[in-house]
Design an enzyme around this catalytic site. Structure first.
Site, PDB file in Angstrom:
ATOM      1  NE  ARG A 226      -1.943   2.038   3.274  1.00 30.09           N
ATOM      2  CZ  ARG A 226      -1.674   1.890   5.126  1.00 30.09           C
ATOM      3  NH1 ARG A 226      -2.162   1.049   5.448  1.00 30.09           N
ATOM      4  NH2 ARG A 226      -0.938   3.162   5.996  1.00 30.09           N
TER       5      ARG A 226
ATOM      6  CG  HIS B 155      -6.224   2.773   6.167  1.00 31.76           C
ATOM      7  ND1 HIS B 155      -6.559   1.367   5.309  1.00 31.76           N
ATOM      8  CD2 HIS B 155      -7.638   3.095   6.702  1.00 31.76           C
ATOM      9  CE1 HIS B 155      -7.505   0.976   5.776  1.00 31.76           C
ATOM     10  NE2 HIS B 155      -8.398   2.356   5.962  1.00 31.76           N
TER      11      HIS B 155
ATOM     12  CE1 TYR C  20       0.781   2.940   8.616  1.00 34.81           C
ATOM     13  CE2 TYR C  20      -0.567   4.285   9.756  1.00 34.81           C
ATOM     14  CZ  TYR C  20      -0.531   3.281   8.542  1.00 34.81           C
ATOM     15  OH  TYR C  20      -1.270   3.541   7.925  1.00 34.81           O
TER      16      TYR C  20
HETATM   17  C1  LIG Z   1     -15.056  -5.755  11.124  1.00 36.52           C
HETATM   18  C2  LIG Z   1     -14.415  -4.079  11.041  1.00 36.52           C
HETATM   19  N1  LIG Z   1     -13.240  -3.690  11.510  1.00 36.52           N
HETATM   20  C3  LIG Z   1     -12.776  -2.478  11.329  1.00 36.52           C
HETATM   21  C4  LIG Z   1     -12.958  -1.991  10.512  1.00 36.52           C
HETATM   22  C5  LIG Z   1     -12.116  -0.160  10.215  1.00 36.52           C
HETATM   23  N2  LIG Z   1     -10.942  -0.423   9.057  1.00 36.52           N
HETATM   24  C6  LIG Z   1     -11.374  -0.263   8.311  1.00 36.52           C
HETATM   25  S1  LIG Z   1     -10.217  -0.530   7.056  1.00 36.52           S
HETATM   26  C7  LIG Z   1      -9.215  -1.668   8.017  1.00 36.52           C
HETATM   27  C8  LIG Z   1      -8.098  -2.087   7.939  1.00 36.52           C
HETATM   28  C9  LIG Z   1      -8.181  -3.005   6.919  1.00 36.52           C
HETATM   29  O1  LIG Z   1      -7.178  -3.284   6.783  1.00 36.52           O
HETATM   30  P1  LIG Z   1      -7.113  -4.733   4.757  1.00 36.52           P
HETATM   31  O2  LIG Z   1      -7.861  -5.028   4.683  1.00 36.52           O
HETATM   32  O3  LIG Z   1      -5.727  -5.458   5.424  1.00 36.52           O
HETATM   33  O4  LIG Z   1      -6.906  -3.975   3.851  1.00 36.52           O
HETATM   34  P2  LIG Z   1      -6.228  -2.703   3.353  1.00 36.52           P
HETATM   35  O5  LIG Z   1      -7.240  -1.490   3.892  1.00 36.52           O
HETATM   36  O6  LIG Z   1      -4.889  -2.703   4.061  1.00 36.52           O
HETATM   37  O7  LIG Z   1      -6.538  -2.446   1.431  1.00 36.52           O
HETATM   38  C10 LIG Z   1      -9.784  -0.905   9.198  1.00 36.52           C
HETATM   39  C11 LIG Z   1      -9.730  -1.459  10.624  1.00 36.52           C
HETATM   40  C12 LIG Z   1     -14.310  -2.307   9.437  1.00 36.52           C
HETATM   41  N3  LIG Z   1     -14.644  -1.462   8.170  1.00 36.52           N
HETATM   42  N4  LIG Z   1     -14.488  -3.365   9.918  1.00 36.52           N
END
Ligand SMILES: Cc1ncc(C[n+]2csc(CCOP(=O)(O)OP(=O)(O)O)c2C)c(N)n1
Ligand SMILES: Cc1ncc(C[n+]2csc(CCOP(=O)(O)OP(=O)(O)O)c2C)c(N)n1
Ligand SMILES: [Mg+2]
Ligand SMILES: [Mg+2]
Lengths: 374, 341, 374, 341
Positions: free
Chosen positions: C270, C274, C283
């Protein structure tokens, strides 16, 4: 020594670890009899193990009988899976923490939970879980009804022990059905990520009520679920006490030494109905059950200790008598527990009582009088 | 590790609500080493709202733990930790992601003491930011506190100012039973107030009467307190409004401190309840029902609920049409003042 | 042909499948250049792929700019992960079903979802998900905010297709963080048990907001999670369009032929924060990001098509112009959408309107007047 | 495959509630091949309560599917199936195990239509047996219907007789939006009634007035209807009770048919609400709140809720102290009749 502790090797194990063959003879490897772990020559230990297994079986029989006569409620027999649970109980040290599931009567007994408290629990009385185990750490977990949720508690406890820099390990059991639930899979993953001192044991008794193992998962082994969390994992013949005890001792010792978690898939078979409320003949063929009887753990182990000269007919008769005596006493003790007062339902809801609920306690008392006068 | 920290103890801080949360967490961790934090992004990142900012640096990774992305396990692990003698404070990043925790909260946290007749207890705190009005994506604006209020064995606590955030969070942490601590994120940085870092908890199971009045009892909690305060101060200060309104911050939304509410309604004879959550079976329903059962003979007019609609909070472009405004509250109060039986 | 389709071999793959090295040269295997899949010589296809990738990047840049000026809300850039999502879009056939996650702008664009609808969605307007894709099956799923829950929907859709005896496949994407959530693990398990026509793609971009991959799981690969569900699983260089496209084509073809599910772990990075609400410098070290830039998919692929003679500077300039033109049009189209009426929040809650809610609709209208008069 | 089955069509059946559920499922599956069932032990075993008995045999394993033990996935899969054009009917074995489904029900089932402005819909039915009084282990006696009632976009339907089980389940299956269908398991085999297998659905969003009366409106649903009926018939038939009670079966507990309730209360001026679920924020709270807001001027006495306590249902040895009895209802009615403002 466990030979295959690398995660890679463990998941490729194609046959479960086994020392005793179905009839109780030591298995043959190559041209000779497989070398047994040292403890298998320890008469006292072996006799103790057998006693716990047969006591568990006697307890099961009694409990089913009590259910049939309305003295306790729905009850899940552990018939045919005694080796797993007893090995768990025996491999645990006093201060370790046991996080069992509802079919772990054997483990509870070994841990010093009294039979009358087990009856109390299955008799629909919360005090069945109030009892402090004789030899337990004081926070052995009560029976957890929502399947697999105990796995999360186990990682929580393991994490606490690690943070508190204590040296205990946690042992958590569950069924093959439970291995499909997110709670377990997430907990495994956390245990692997945080390298927690926890050992998971899957009692793979081939059925989750009426759902057979092959519907639970397309994976060839349930042990693989551990590998997918970076956890060393092994399949063991769950009807072979010696194999179970060896693996659990090693796994718990690893955990106590802070070398990380382990997963044990114990292959067994649920010889009974799921619970007294179930009729397994609706969904599985009798031949399968008959076939499974030929591999059950107790007879097998009895044969072994007979052969070793640790046990004989006379000892058996005495011990069975002893079991019955213990059970009769336990039933009497159970039956001497008067039901709690109606208001007991409020007593342990909160440590700090919310006074706005006073009305409900009063209403509860009035309700009792209304419904029980005349 | 901030070695200067000790010098700041008991100092007054002029801080916003989320900073008060941070201060309370820090205080609790200093005072009790069994307090640990777990959740997503709470470590180095300090939480997506910075509620745990600096805590991992100060207390180390064994007391401030980033978890894998798994809410079920966050809750279940907290249950296990609490049983084993820690005081875990779990963060759920947004209330919209709290549903995966419910099995553990409802079946275990709420019941462990009762199930074991007091042998095991479950003193955990589960924190989550909640509520709308911050222009966030779907699922980032929920107010479903009533779900928790319906489950016996759980306490649900909601602060509405920096000082109450500090004092109630300490109370939640001290409480020997599980507490769901919901933080109105619209207020996180809304205003700075003075907070004394004295480690003193506020009482739970108690409303806070923020304004005294004689004509109408206005009950609310969380972010809506902001609009309520402004409306009440408007009415109470304008001599010719002729109105004196009592404002009660429910604070512990379950169990509800009905004693304070009863006393107020017996005095004023009129009641308006304001909450952002959907109307049906919300906390407002419980309060209004209690009035219908016990206080109607003191009432001079029907009760009125001013609540969210029974609909999904619109995405942020239209969320204003859902959010409760000062004008809505004013209008509701006037309606109730104008009506009688 | 995918060489390693046995589940056993696949999980033991130690390096992700790759054709293009970081700079865009074809990788060397042994003493010679690795043999490319046939499609890699197809000029039209390759140019198309590049166009989608760079359009996705241009879309991302515009969206971030729109967020900075308050024209849309919080936005998650897909910078550096375009190959994964575009390969998904391109490998899908018209009738297949796409179950993406929120970072799949590329896939949505390829599927024919319009840019103005994507802006609408990120601009906080439900109609962003109301749009019927031009070439989609009609039930491509909308963005799913609760992480990993879309995996369960994907197995549900796959199961429906199987029951309806349709021949389509389902493709579901998710992040490395999402791979820890029970929903995904349970869904994988069901896909393996029921042998469903679904392909899962993990965009392993090394971070879940601030949580690094190694905290997500102790497993050496995320692909192993598939094996633990009895699903063939493979690691692929997610920044290599050719590798991604090959694997996805095969996986989807398998699914369409009802040969069961597959899991693809696409290794990527990425490059952006985020979302626009995040500050990744809190971080993670800049060196890590710099290092990752050297492997990004778009430059690499551009180099490849240049080398193949499929593309040149002039084509690039034209296309970048074209992207900007499309974007300007899309932004204008987006901004021409008037907000819905306040009462719209009730319009799609129920097909059969509960009349007891009439009061609330009236109240909503009154509220609007109250708050917007004067 | 029961080839005789067709001959039984439109026949009258003298059956109990769980058999009526089975009959409705069978009827729906015969009439609409997009209807499929999924859940734990629903196949060969026919469900632990036999609600799906014989259906896998009749319709095959592709329409009656045993799932792995994973409630989250049961719900999530049903969402996906519904979006893809099937009409999935998912069984959760006991309501106590429903909590793992909530994220999918609240975040997806309830919102898919709204989220996509009608492009995608989610016509699923989630069935679960609920309620206490059958001497079952912990977590097998819950009544948490109010949790679902609080979530906009979900319908919650509860039958209280074999005929209503048949007709309402068909209605739930026909409904183009998600329905949580909760079956009072204490009534599963309580009584046999005549049910005509005519494929006719009963209306949703409508109460059923089971007894007409002029002095008091008694509102309940699910298993408590049994005791209510008996109490009402007692009062209404004894000439010298001097009492005529109207009994309303809420049936769709959300959205609530307030029109019927209002008409009744305007006539009787008194209201008692009975439910087994915990009191705080239960459905009874919503009804009482509605009365407090809109109907108090028609009321001659305070409303009364007779509900479960705000406590965990005791294990079965003591569950009687929690369950609502005819005597409790009788006493409540007498209290309300004796009181006035
Ligand atoms: C059930 C849930 N918990 C927490 C969140 C908050 N949240 C949004 S994106 C994210 C991280 C997701 O990481 P990843 O699955 O690696 O996808 P990336 O964003 O890196 O593409 C979090 C914790 C959420 N949307 N849904
Ligand atoms: C979350 C949850 N779902 C369903 C049930 C009902 N239930 C009780 S035992 C059981 C089967 C469990 O099978 P398994 O895990 O294999 O353990 P076994 O009973 O075979 O030892 C089910 C479905 C439950 N208790 N909890
Ligand atoms: Mg089993
Ligand atoms: Mg990621």
């Amino acid at each position: 020594m466990l030979h295959n502790l690398s995660p890679h090797l463990l998941t490729n194990v194609s046959t479960p670890l086994q020392y005793l063959s179905a009839n109780g003879d030591v298995v043959i490897e190559g041209n000779s009899v497989k070398e047994l772990p040292e403890f298998a020559r320890d008469k006292e230990l072996m006799v103790q193990a057998y006693r716990w297994m047969s006591l568990t079986r006697a307890f099961d029989q009694k409990a089913v009988a009590l259910q049939r006569t309305g003295i306790i409620g729905t009850y899940p027999s552990s018939l045919g899976q005694e080796a797993i649970s007893v090995a768990c109980g025996m491999a645990l040290e006093r201060d370790d923490v046991f996080v069992p599931y509802y079919r772990d009567h054997g483990g509870y007994l070994v841990r010093g939970h009294s039979m009358e408290h087990l009856f109390l629990y299955w008799g629909g009385d919360e005090r069945g879980s109030a009892y402090k185990p004789n030899e337990g750490s004081g926070f052995d977990m009560p029976i957890c009804v929502p399947i697999a949720t105990q796995a999360s508690h186990a990682v929580g406890i393991a994490s606490a022990l690690k943070i508190q820099q204590k040296k205990q390990a946690v042992l958590c059991t569950l069924g093959d059905g439970a291995s499909s639930k997110g709670d377990f899979l997430e907990a495994l993953n956390l245990a692997g990520s945080w390298q927690l001192p926890v050992v998971f044991v899957i009692n793979n008794n081939q059925w989750a009520i009426s759902v057979p193992r092959h519907i639970q998962s397309g994976a060839p082994t349930l042990a693989q679920k551990g590998s997918a969390a970076g956890i060393p994992s092994i399949q063991v013949d769950g009807n072979d006490f010696i194999a179970m005890y060896e693996v659990l001792n090693e796994a718990l010792e690893r955990a106590r030494k802070r070398k990380g978690p382990m997963l044990v898939e114990a292959i067994s078979y649920r010889l009974s109905d799921h619970t007294t409320a179930d009729d397994a003949s609706r969904y599985r063929p009798q031949e399968e059950v008959d076939e499974a009887w030929s591999k059950e753990p107790s007879k097998r182990f009895q044969h072994y200790i007979h052969q070793q000269g640790f046990w004989d007919e006379k000892a058996e008769v005495c011990w069975q008598d002893d079991c019955q005596t213990q059970l009769v006493k336990a039933v009497a003790a159970y039956q001497s527990f008067e039901a709690e007062q109606p208001e007991a339902m409020f007593d342990h809801l909160y440590e700090n009582w919310p006074t706005c609920m006073d009305d409900q306690v009063i209403a509860c008392g009035e309700k009792y009088l209304r419904n029980h006068s005349g | 590790m901030n070695t200067n920290y000790d010098h700041q103890l008991e100092e007054k801080h002029n801080i916003c609500l989320v900073e008060a949360v941070n201060l309370a967490l820090r205080r609790a961790m200093l005072d009790d080493e069994s307090v640990v934090l777990l959740g997503e992004d709470i470590g180095v990142n300090g939480g997506v709202f910075r509620a745990t900012d600096g805590l991992q640096e100060q207390f180390g990774i064994s007391r401030v733990m980033d978890t894998p992305l798994a809410e079920t396990t966050i809750a279940g692990t907290a249950v296990g930790m609490a049983v084993a003698g820690l005081k875990p404070i779990a963060e759920i990043q947004f209330m919209g992601f709290i549903y995966a925790t419910l099995e553990h909260l409802f079946c275990h946290a709420a019941r462990m003491r009762n199930r074991t007749r007091g042998r095991l207890t479950c003193p955990l705190v589960l924190r989550a930011p909640f509520g709308g009005g911050i222009h966030a994506p779907e699922h980032h604006s929920e107010s479903t506190e009533a779900l928790f209020a319906h489950i016996p064995g759980l306490r649900v606590v909601i602060p509405s100012s920096p000082a109450r955030a500090y004092g109630l969070l300490l109370a939640a942490i001290n409480n020997p039973d599980p507490v769901i601590f919901l933080e109105p994120k619209r207020l996180y940085r809304a205003e700075k107030h003075e907070v004394v870092d004295d480690g003193k908890a506020l009482p739970l199971d108690t409303c806070f009467t923020l304004r005294e009045g004689t004509d109408l009892t206005l009950i609310s909690w969380g972010a809506c307190i902001k609009e309520c305060l402004s409306v009440v101060d408007g009415f109470n200060s304008i001599a010719d409004s002729g109105l004196s309104i009592e404002l009660i911050d429910l604070a512990t939304v379950n169990p509800i401190d009905f004693a304070t509410i009863e006393a107020s309604i017996k005095k004023t004879g009129r009641c308006v309840i304001v909450h952002e959550a959907a109307k049906t079976c919300g906390i407002g329903a419980e309060i209004a029902a209690h009035i219908a059962e016990h206080l109607m003979s003191y009432c001079k007019a029907p009760v009125k609920r001013i609540t969210g609609f029974d609909t999904v909070m619109p995405y942020f472009r239209n969320e204003q049409h859902y959010m409760i405004t000062e004008l809505d509250i004013e209008a509701g109060i006037k309606t109730v003042m104008a009506s009688s039986f």
